[in-house]
Design a protein around this motif. Structure first.
Motif, short mmCIF file in Angstrom:
data_model
loop_
_atom_site.label_atom_id
_atom_site.label_comp_id
_atom_site.label_asym_id
_atom_site.label_seq_id
_atom_site.Cartn_x
_atom_site.Cartn_y
_atom_site.Cartn_z
N TYR A 121 1.01 -1.27 0.01
CA TYR A 121 0.11 0.14 -0.01
C TYR A 121 0.88 1.11 0.05
CZ TYR A 121 -3.49 -3.60 1.56
OH TYR A 121 -4.28 -4.57 1.61
N ASP A 122 2.11 1.10 0.41
CA ASP A 122 2.99 2.34 0.40
C ASP A 122 4.62 1.72 0.13
OD1 ASP A 122 3.67 1.57 2.83
OD2 ASP A 122 2.81 3.08 3.65
N TYR A 139 -5.23 15.40 1.61
CA TYR A 139 -5.15 14.09 2.37
C TYR A 139 -3.59 13.69 2.77
CZ TYR A 139 -9.77 12.83 0.28
OH TYR A 139 -10.93 12.90 0.13
N ALA A 140 -2.61 14.39 2.30
CA ALA A 140 -1.14 14.00 2.55
C ALA A 140 -0.40 14.99 2.90
CB ALA A 140 -0.52 13.12 1.57
N PRO A 141 0.45 14.87 3.76
CA PRO A 141 1.58 16.05 3.73
C PRO A 141 2.23 16.50 2.62
CG PRO A 141 2.09 14.39 5.52
CD PRO A 141 1.20 13.76 4.68
N ARG A 192 -9.47 9.17 -2.75
CA ARG A 192 -8.31 9.38 -2.05
C ARG A 192 -8.22 8.75 -0.51
NH1 ARG A 192 -4.61 13.47 -3.34
NH2 ARG A 192 -3.43 12.51 -1.52
N HIS A 193 -9.39 8.61 -0.03
CA HIS A 193 -9.46 7.56 1.21
C HIS A 193 -9.04 6.37 1.04
CE1 HIS A 193 -13.24 7.97 -0.83
NE2 HIS A 193 -13.31 6.76 -0.51
N LEU A 194 -9.03 5.89 -0.37
CA LEU A 194 -8.48 4.46 -0.60
C LEU A 194 -6.95 4.53 -0.54
CD1 LEU A 194 -10.76 3.28 -3.47
CD2 LEU A 194 -10.88 2.72 -1.08
N ARG A 196 -3.08 4.04 0.38
CA ARG A 196 -2.68 3.25 1.57
C ARG A 196 -3.56 2.17 2.30
NH1 ARG A 196 1.01 7.06 5.59
NH2 ARG A 196 2.40 5.35 5.11
N ASN A 197 -4.68 2.09 1.62
CA ASN A 197 -5.71 0.86 2.04
C ASN A 197 -5.71 -0.19 1.13
OD1 ASN A 197 -6.92 1.75 4.70
ND2 ASN A 197 -6.87 3.77 3.59
N ILE A 198 -5.25 -0.08 -0.14
CA ILE A 198 -5.26 -1.00 -1.12
C ILE A 198 -3.89 -0.78 -2.07
CG2 ILE A 198 -6.54 0.71 -2.70
CD1 ILE A 198 -8.71 -1.87 -2.87
N ARG B 136 -6.98 20.59 4.70
CA ARG B 136 -6.50 21.54 3.92
C ARG B 136 -7.10 21.42 2.36
NH1 ARG B 136 -2.45 18.69 6.22
NH2 ARG B 136 -2.43 17.06 4.49
N PHE B 275 -11.36 -0.53 5.90
CA PHE B 275 -10.13 0.42 6.02
C PHE B 275 -9.26 0.33 7.15
CE2 PHE B 275 -13.34 2.56 3.52
CZ PHE B 275 -12.57 3.35 2.50
N ILE B 276 -7.92 0.40 6.68
CA ILE B 276 -6.84 -0.01 7.70
C ILE B 276 -6.22 1.23 8.28
CG2 ILE B 276 -4.59 -0.78 7.77
CD1 ILE B 276 -5.53 -2.65 5.19
N ALA B 279 -7.97 8.19 6.53
CA ALA B 279 -7.15 9.59 6.07
C ALA B 279 -6.96 10.51 7.34
CB ALA B 279 -7.78 10.04 4.64
N SER B 281 -8.80 13.18 7.02
CA SER B 281 -9.12 14.48 6.45
C SER B 281 -9.68 14.17 5.15
CB SER B 281 -7.97 15.26 6.11
OG SER B 281 -7.04 14.60 4.98
#
Lengths: 295, 295
Positions: A121-122, A139-141, A192-194, A196-198, B136, B275-276, B279, B281
């Motif tokens: 996932y990453d 969603y991400a830094p 985008r909530h997916l 790192r989950n898939i 954000r 979901f693992i 997010a 956000s």
């Protein structure tokens, strides 16, 4: 990659040496059209997946082994064995995904595939080629590009992001990660909530106009109610298994090239006649690297 | 609207009084399904636009007079005069818009419409009901909701944002602002660079599954190559002009209600079995207020 004003000016000077002072800056499309051959990178045939629909439509996908190596190895194994041939598109959920695979879920997968791939996932950001955009991400830094892919990072890990046209490996509940035998493409606003989950395994290079225009399924999650509604898949082949003369060839605008930097800046600061107020920034899902058929 | 932990806990206690400590929190869908009648707000019939396609499909749109009053007045005038009847969907551009109106562009508009509406691309934030999300946004200093609409603000102005299913008024080059006779719906990843560059006049309440699944046009900008490819529009009526018995009725989850706050939080922090890694956000375009048929 800072996309600084001076880098942009340099890039534009290279690309548009006759650009008059004060003239309208080139549009994103003009920048892409003017990009020299050196600013394009070939999609490797072993990363190319060619899906021919039973009705003659074609969808071309680029695989992402740098992000999901075991899933991609599985998909290559399945494609080489022509495992996907005569499967179908079974699910089309509006503003979400089009998904394909074996509708019976009984087709034998023990043909050299890894039954339970790791949770790809990453990956480590080091070595990923991740370069942050100077724009905020919900969603991400940091969001940006990695090896030519839309990506995000928290400084330690990097991951592909769920944008329109990105391809993922369907899975069940944890700890199942999916084998790669069930694939989907995003057809709506980036879910985008997916991230790192898939396992995100690739992107559609050509044929999104077809995948996104399919009738939506009326069952839960957009599955088709009746088997005859499914869209037949004639074959899915790996590009490297196809005769060179038959194999379509694609190129991606090279991350880090002058054209790429200029294109990012122009996308974030639209200045053609139509735009009154350029945004000054852009969402990574509106900055997916340009793709073209290799000339 | 802070969506604070205590507010969320309060909302959840109201909605799910029997929720056990440590049990899985409710999903966004469960929160919407459990929302009491008081947490829903009716779409006013004078803001409802009902488009019946010639083939029997229906698209329902809510107009946004608080953001584009002159454009909305024009659209109401045109709908009341049944001006849109027998026009067509003329343009479907993948990952962008489906657009409809008079393909000849010659149909008489001088029936009480304002020929050149003002540039209703944003409005004063004061009085808009704008409430920022704590997340954000790639395009604006703040994104959130205003009067139940997805919106953004710079602290002075507020504007509707170009998300999937939002409806805008097509226009030519500046200073033309479009009359409202040419409308489009967003069918791909939110083209937020259009924010503040065009009048956003409404949102699709029902029928996106149809608008987004139309064949893409093959001409420039996705226009259909041949007139017979256009999708006929039987009629576009204003809800308030329809007999009550025929008029569909919709409700929006009320911004600021306990259910709305809980739903936002749950969307940003998916915690069901699938979901693992929530997010934490979410993008405003993934937080468009829930819509339902009025029960």
């Amino acid at each position: 990659m800072k996309y600084s004003a001076s880098a942009l000016a340099g890039a534009l000077a290279v690309l548009f040496p006759t650009l008059a002072q004060g003239a309208a800056p080139p549009t994103p499309s003009q920048i892409v059209a003017a990009a020299p051959a050196a600013d394009w990178v070939d999609v490797a045939p072993e990363n190319l997946l060619v899906m021919d629909l039973a009705d003659g439509g074609r969808v071309a996908i680029e695989l992402a082994p740098a992000f999901a190596p075991v899933h991609v190895a599985n998909i290559r194994t399945l494609a080489r064995a022509r495992w996907f041939d005569d499967t179908s598109i079974n699910r089309v959920q509006d503003n979400y995904v089009t998904q394909w695979g074996d509708p019976t879920e009984r087709k034998q997968l023990s043909i050299g595939t890894v039954a339970s791939p790791p949770a790809e996932y990453d990956r480590a950001v080091a070595g990923s080629g991740f370069q942050a955009l100077p724009y905020r991400d919900a969603y991400a830094p940091k969001a940006g590009h990695a090896g030519g892919w839309p990506a995000a990072s928290d400084g330690k890990a990097a991951w592909l992001v769920h944008c329109y046209g990105m391809v993922g490996a369907g899975r069940g509940m944890a700890p199942d990660t999916g084998t790669g035998a069930e694939l989907y493409a995003v057809i709506g606003h980036g879910p985008r909530h997916l991230d790192r989950n898939i396992a995100t395994v690739g992107r559609v290079l050509e044929g999104m106009d077809r995948l996104a225009a399919l009738p939506r399924g009326t069952e839960a999650l957009g599955f088709y109610a009746r088997p005859e509604q499914r869209i037949g898949i004639g074959s899915i082949r790996l590009g490297s298994d196809m005769p060179a003369a038959e194999r379509p060839a694609y190129q991606i605008l090279r991350q880090g090239s002058p054209s790429f930097a200029a294109w990012v800046k122009a996308r974030a600061n639209r200045q053609d006649d139509f735009f009154i107020r350029p945004a000054g920034s852009a969402d990574i899902c509106n900055l997916q690297p340009p793709v073209r058929r290799k000339p």
